[in-house]
Write a protein that holds these residues in place. Sequence first.
Motif, short mmCIF file in Angstrom:
data_model
loop_
_atom_site.label_atom_id
_atom_site.label_comp_id
_atom_site.label_asym_id
_atom_site.label_seq_id
_atom_site.Cartn_x
_atom_site.Cartn_y
_atom_site.Cartn_z
N ALA A 1 119.22 52.00 58.45
CA ALA A 1 118.42 51.12 57.74
C ALA A 1 117.57 50.96 59.25
N ALA A 2 116.81 51.52 59.40
CA ALA A 2 116.26 51.82 61.03
C ALA A 2 114.91 52.59 60.37
N ASN A 3 114.25 52.64 58.72
CA ASN A 3 113.51 53.22 57.99
C ASN A 3 112.40 52.99 57.94
N ALA A 4 111.24 53.25 58.66
CA ALA A 4 109.76 52.75 57.82
C ALA A 4 109.70 52.45 56.01
N GLN A 5 109.82 53.28 55.72
CA GLN A 5 109.36 53.94 54.57
C GLN A 5 110.17 52.87 53.26
N ALA A 6 111.40 52.38 54.04
CA ALA A 6 112.44 51.97 53.37
C ALA A 6 111.92 50.88 53.23
N ILE A 7 111.97 49.94 54.83
CA ILE A 7 111.48 48.44 54.74
C ILE A 7 110.16 48.07 53.98
N GLU A 8 109.08 49.16 54.42
CA GLU A 8 107.69 48.61 53.38
C GLU A 8 108.33 48.76 51.95
N THR A 9 108.54 49.50 51.93
CA THR A 9 109.37 49.80 49.58
C THR A 9 110.19 48.46 49.75
N LEU A 10 110.94 47.79 50.50
CA LEU A 10 111.42 46.60 50.27
C LEU A 10 110.90 45.68 50.06
N THR A 11 109.55 45.35 51.40
CA THR A 11 109.01 44.68 51.67
C THR A 11 108.56 44.52 50.25
N ALA A 12 107.58 45.25 50.00
CA ALA A 12 106.66 45.40 48.32
C ALA A 12 107.14 44.97 47.67
N LYS A 13 108.38 45.64 46.92
CA LYS A 13 109.05 45.23 46.32
C LYS A 13 109.91 43.48 46.19
N VAL A 14 110.09 42.76 47.69
CA VAL A 14 109.61 41.27 47.31
C VAL A 14 108.93 40.46 46.71
N LEU A 15 107.33 40.81 47.72
CA LEU A 15 106.69 40.34 47.37
C LEU A 15 105.48 40.96 45.55
N GLY A 16 106.37 42.18 44.99
CA GLY A 16 105.79 41.57 43.78
C GLY A 16 106.42 41.10 43.36
N PHE A 17 107.64 40.28 43.84
CA PHE A 17 108.22 39.32 42.42
C PHE A 17 108.08 37.92 43.04
N LEU A 18 107.43 37.67 44.62
CA LEU A 18 107.01 36.70 45.12
C LEU A 18 106.25 35.96 44.74
N MET A 19 105.19 36.56 44.38
CA MET A 19 103.90 35.59 44.19
C MET A 19 103.70 35.50 43.08
N PRO A 20 103.97 37.02 41.40
CA PRO A 20 104.07 35.76 40.15
C PRO A 20 104.85 34.87 40.56
N PHE A 21 106.47 34.24 41.34
CA PHE A 21 107.49 33.84 40.80
C PHE A 21 106.84 32.17 40.54
N LEU A 22 105.54 32.27 42.28
CA LEU A 22 104.72 31.47 43.24
C LEU A 22 103.40 30.78 41.89
N ASP A 23 102.76 31.48 41.08
CA ASP A 23 101.95 31.34 40.34
C ASP A 23 102.27 30.62 39.20
N ASP A 24 104.05 31.28 38.75
CA ASP A 24 104.02 30.95 37.77
C ASP A 24 104.90 30.05 37.58
N HIS A 25 105.35 29.20 38.46
CA HIS A 25 106.61 28.03 39.16
C HIS A 25 106.47 27.57 40.10
N VAL A 26 105.43 27.74 40.84
CA VAL A 26 105.20 26.60 42.17
C VAL A 26 103.81 26.08 41.98
#
Length: 339
Positions: free
Chosen positions: A157-182
Amino acid sequence: MHYGVPINFEGQISRIGTDYGSDRRVVRQAERPGGTPHFPPVFNGLDYLVSVVECLEADAPSPRDLKYAVLHLAAGVEVLLKARLQMEHWTLVFSHPGRAVRDEVENGTLTSCTPKEARERLESIVGIPVAKPDAEALDKLAKMRNALQHYGLVGQAANAQAIETLTAKVLGFLMPFLDDHVLGRLTEKEQVEVEHELVRIRSGLRDIQAYAVERLRALGPKLGPLRNRTLECPQCSQWAYVPSPTPVPDTHRPDRVYYVTTCYFCELQHVDSETAAFQYLVNHTVYEYRNAAGETVYPSRPFVCPQCATSSLAPRARLATDPDAEVDFCFRCAAPTLS
């Protein structure tokens, strides 16, 4: 903001926090020494996202940066999902809504629902769909956060690339969520209060390589059909700057319409074709021309389009369909001009 009119587009919200400029490193209210720690839900969630961006925008984030990016992103997601639930009804943030007590919300003593329950309630009660890949990324983030918070992060689980990729995916969901629904549900005063946070977040996101890759991948299906009118954004330099030929009415002034150009990557938005064309002209074309007398001139406005007769023409533009070819492109017509 890039637009100076009180406009609410039909079918969409007005984006806020999109004027980067020199304001990127402005001292935010939350950073001022001696200030009062006032963090209402949306402001609080965005402040966590500012921390995430600051941890990740370095070329090579340190292990400590990645650790706090995960912790603060998980906290920001939870706060913002629950903020949207609370906008729907204050009882929905309780672990057991039927036992909700209003005073416990006001003083922060409530036992709230889990992040997964918050997401499921947004889908089943509020009616906000969450795609399966986004739900999986949110669940994975919550598990990673729990590991860091309670046990540490070791092994595979302590994999830098995996962590960066996961945070990018979550941000990719969260920013449109903010724009569209919040953000569109905030009061005018609240929008002003969160403006600097959004400026900092959006400015930082464009420098996060993993986010850029993930965001462009997710935008592929949307941008694909628009390639014949997609240009390089004058703000973030991504090929996601798309003029629309469809007029949008100002809901406050029905006699006025706007021709909107939007960058789907960084959310830069201009509500008139002349401004969009000029910003592109000064950032992405050879910004000097010879007049009839052979003198070098620097235009103070776009050129006039021979088709629509508006000052919305940018010569020497390049489109995503053929980035090496130069065309005369009209931002009002949203198309190259005919020879």
